[in-house]
Design a protein around this motif. Structure first.
Motif, PDB file in Angstrom:
ATOM      1  N   GLN A  45       0.835  -1.198   0.000  1.00  0.00           N
ATOM      2  CA  GLN A  45       0.000   0.000   0.000  1.00  0.00           C
ATOM      3  C   GLN A  45       0.874   1.254   0.000  1.00  0.00           C
ATOM      4  N   PRO A  46       0.323   2.394  -0.385  1.00  0.00           N
ATOM      5  CA  PRO A  46       1.108   3.647  -0.355  1.00  0.00           C
ATOM      6  C   PRO A  46       1.571   3.968   1.063  1.00  0.00           C
ATOM      7  N   VAL A  47       2.705   4.657   1.140  1.00  0.00           N
ATOM      8  CA  VAL A  47       3.265   5.047   2.433  1.00  0.00           C
ATOM      9  C   VAL A  47       2.366   6.097   3.078  1.00  0.00           C
ATOM     10  N   LEU A  48       2.089   5.902   4.358  1.00  0.00           N
ATOM     11  CA  LEU A  48       1.226   6.813   5.106  1.00  0.00           C
ATOM     12  C   LEU A  48       2.075   7.616   6.084  1.00  0.00           C
ATOM     13  N   LEU A  49       2.055   8.934   5.978  1.00  0.00           N
ATOM     14  CA  LEU A  49       2.772   9.810   6.900  1.00  0.00           C
ATOM     15  C   LEU A  49       1.976   9.911   8.195  1.00  0.00           C
ATOM     16  N   GLN A  50       2.560   9.429   9.286  1.00  0.00           N
ATOM     17  CA  GLN A  50       1.868   9.440  10.568  1.00  0.00           C
ATOM     18  C   GLN A  50       2.142  10.706  11.365  1.00  0.00           C
ATOM     19  N   SER A  51       3.374  11.180  11.334  1.00  0.00           N
ATOM     20  CA  SER A  51       3.693  12.380  12.103  1.00  0.00           C
ATOM     21  C   SER A  51       4.961  13.010  11.547  1.00  0.00           C
ATOM     22  N   MET A  52       5.124  14.291  11.887  1.00  0.00           N
ATOM     23  CA  MET A  52       6.317  15.036  11.484  1.00  0.00           C
ATOM     24  C   MET A  52       6.626  16.020  12.593  1.00  0.00           C
ATOM     25  N   ARG A  53       7.900  16.174  12.917  1.00  0.00           N
ATOM     26  CA  ARG A  53       8.278  17.091  13.987  1.00  0.00           C
ATOM     27  C   ARG A  53       9.635  17.709  13.686  1.00  0.00           C
ATOM     28  N   ASP A  54       9.870  18.866  14.259  1.00  0.00           N
ATOM     29  CA  ASP A  54      11.158  19.538  14.130  1.00  0.00           C
ATOM     30  C   ASP A  54      12.071  19.066  15.261  1.00  0.00           C
ATOM     31  N   LEU A  55      13.316  18.836  14.930  1.00  0.00           N
ATOM     32  CA  LEU A  55      14.286  18.362  15.900  1.00  0.00           C
ATOM     33  C   LEU A  55      15.346  19.427  16.137  1.00  0.00           C
ATOM     34  N   ASN A  56      15.729  19.579  17.395  1.00  0.00           N
ATOM     35  CA  ASN A  56      16.804  20.505  17.767  1.00  0.00           C
ATOM     36  C   ASN A  56      17.989  19.733  18.336  1.00  0.00           C
ATOM     37  N   ARG A  57      18.154  18.530  17.850  1.00  0.00           N
ATOM     38  CA  ARG A  57      19.197  17.665  18.384  1.00  0.00           C
ATOM     39  C   ARG A  57      20.511  17.849  17.624  1.00  0.00           C
ATOM     40  N   TYR A  58      21.585  17.773  18.385  1.00  0.00           N
ATOM     41  CA  TYR A  58      22.902  17.681  17.771  1.00  0.00           C
ATOM     42  C   TYR A  58      23.438  16.284  18.079  1.00  0.00           C
ATOM     43  N   VAL A  59      23.518  15.464  17.053  1.00  0.00           N
ATOM     44  CA  VAL A  59      24.023  14.104  17.227  1.00  0.00           C
ATOM     45  C   VAL A  59      25.536  14.186  17.326  1.00  0.00           C
ATOM     46  N   ALA A  60      26.042  13.933  18.527  1.00  0.00           N
ATOM     47  CA  ALA A  60      27.461  14.129  18.788  1.00  0.00           C
ATOM     48  C   ALA A  60      28.272  12.852  18.651  1.00  0.00           C
ATOM     49  N   ALA A  61      27.634  11.707  18.741  1.00  0.00           N
ATOM     50  CA  ALA A  61      28.359  10.436  18.635  1.00  0.00           C
ATOM     51  C   ALA A  61      27.348   9.325  18.394  1.00  0.00           C
ATOM     52  N   ASP A  62      27.821   8.262  17.795  1.00  0.00           N
ATOM     53  CA  ASP A  62      26.990   7.068  17.671  1.00  0.00           C
ATOM     54  C   ASP A  62      27.884   5.837  17.737  1.00  0.00           C
ATOM     55  N   GLY A  63      27.282   4.734  18.043  1.00  0.00           N
ATOM     56  CA  GLY A  63      28.021   3.475  18.167  1.00  0.00           C
ATOM     57  C   GLY A  63      27.254   2.344  17.523  1.00  0.00           C
ATOM     58  N   THR A  64      27.989   1.395  16.982  1.00  0.00           N
ATOM     59  CA  THR A  64      27.401   0.204  16.366  1.00  0.00           C
ATOM     60  C   THR A  64      27.754  -1.005  17.223  1.00  0.00           C
ATOM     61  N   PHE A  65      26.747  -1.800  17.535  1.00  0.00           N
ATOM     62  CA  PHE A  65      26.929  -2.920  18.450  1.00  0.00           C
ATOM     63  C   PHE A  65      26.343  -4.191  17.838  1.00  0.00           C
ATOM     64  N   GLN A  66      26.867  -5.320  18.291  1.00  0.00           N
ATOM     65  CA  GLN A  66      26.343  -6.626  17.910  1.00  0.00           C
ATOM     66  C   GLN A  66      26.064  -7.444  19.162  1.00  0.00           C
ATOM     67  N   VAL A  67      25.000  -8.214  19.108  1.00  0.00           N
ATOM     68  CA  VAL A  67      24.639  -9.060  20.240  1.00  0.00           C
ATOM     69  C   VAL A  67      24.071 -10.370  19.712  1.00  0.00           C
ATOM     70  N   ILE A  68      24.355 -11.453  20.408  1.00  0.00           N
ATOM     71  CA  ILE A  68      23.785 -12.759  20.083  1.00  0.00           C
ATOM     72  C   ILE A  68      22.704 -13.064  21.115  1.00  0.00           C
ATOM     73  N   VAL A  69      21.484 -13.166  20.658  1.00  0.00           N
ATOM     74  CA  VAL A  69      20.349 -13.462  21.523  1.00  0.00           C
ATOM     75  C   VAL A  69      20.063 -14.960  21.442  1.00  0.00           C
ATOM     76  N   ASP A  70      20.094 -15.612  22.587  1.00  0.00           N
ATOM     77  CA  ASP A  70      19.804 -17.043  22.673  1.00  0.00           C
ATOM     78  C   ASP A  70      18.538 -17.197  23.518  1.00  0.00           C
ATOM     79  N   LEU A  71      17.401 -17.270  22.848  1.00  0.00           N
ATOM     80  CA  LEU A  71      16.104 -17.277  23.528  1.00  0.00           C
ATOM     81  C   LEU A  71      15.493 -18.669  23.428  1.00  0.00           C
ATOM     82  N   GLN A  72      15.161 -19.251  24.581  1.00  0.00           N
ATOM     83  CA  GLN A  72      14.557 -20.582  24.626  1.00  0.00           C
ATOM     84  C   GLN A  72      13.250 -20.533  25.400  1.00  0.00           C
TER      85      GLN A  72
END
Length: 236
Positions: A69-96
């Motif tokens: 189906q066509p993409v539906l825009l749910q919300s839009m907002r203005d951001l005043n954030r300054y992204v100063a850092a980011d990190g990439t992580f890996q995890v192994i989930v063992d769920l039983q």
């Protein structure tokens, strides 16, 4: 010239072929049809190679139909954030998931999932208080009090996240054949997000965000002519 009675006369004609060794009319017809068919195939391949004949698609090839189906825009907002850092992580989930006092080979579901995701550390300048900025034009100094860095929820990279292995008991496999549980994968994804989000909080990402934000502001105000820039972060 006389010939020895023990030597046979040279054969002047081929000996006749016995009737039982001659190919029948049906066999000759099959050979003729096969020869003509081979000529037709070779001719078609040759004409197709030089683009004289059109190409014919495989009538049994895979076919994909996109009924999204066509993409539906749910919300839009203005951001005043300054992204100063980011990190990439890996995890192994063992769920039983199993049942008490029931053997695993009967009722059991174990999923081994490799999750890869990233977390952003940012400073929200929209939350600055009215007295957060103090400017001294004579001394060319600025004092700036910022809110503490915040972290976003981990965003899984589905191109790098996948199920490594999955085990199911006999009764569990039979039940899955009659019903599908879409929430099972959702639980695995959610657990991976929670683990990565927690790991980001313990990784020192906030401290790096503070240092990067301070350097950015010092460079910005230095270009505006200020010689002293003091950046202070409020307590969380």
């Amino acid at each position: 010239m006389a010939t020895s009675p023990d030597v046979d006369e040279p054969t002047r004609e081929y000996p006749p072929v016995p009737e039982d060794r001659k190919p029948s009319g049906f066999a000759r017809l099959l050979i003729f049809v096969g020869f003509v068919f081979a000529l037709i195939v070779l001719a078609c391949l040759g004409l197709r190679a030089i683009n004289v004949l059109p190409t014919f698609d495989n009538p049994f090839e895979d076919k994909t139909v996109d009924r999204s189906q066509p993409v539906l825009l749910q919300s839009m907002r203005d951001l005043n954030r300054y992204v100063a850092a980011d990190g990439t992580f890996q995890v192994i989930v063992d769920l039983q998931q199993d049942k008490e006092n029931v053997p695993d080979f009967l009722i059991n579901r174990r999923t081994l999932f490799l999750g890869s995701g990233s977390v952003e550390a940012y400073v929200d300048f929209g939350a600055l208080a009215g007295d957060a900025l103090k400017i001294d034009e004579e001394k060319k100094s600025i004092e700036l009090t910022l809110p503490p860095p915040e972290q976003s929820t981990a965003a899984l990279d589905m191109a790098k996240s996948y199920v490594v292995a999955e085990e199911r008991g006999a009764l569990t496999a039979i039940g899955d054949a009659f019903r599908n549980d879409p929430n099972q994968q959702q639980r695995v994804y959610q657990l991976a997000q929670e683990r990565i989000t927690q790991a980001a909080r313990d990784s020192g990402l906030d401290q790096r965000a503070k240092e990067n934000t301070q350097r950015m502001l010092e460079s910005l105000f230095a270009r505006l002519g200020y010689t002293t820039v003091t950046v202070t972060f409020a307590n969380p």
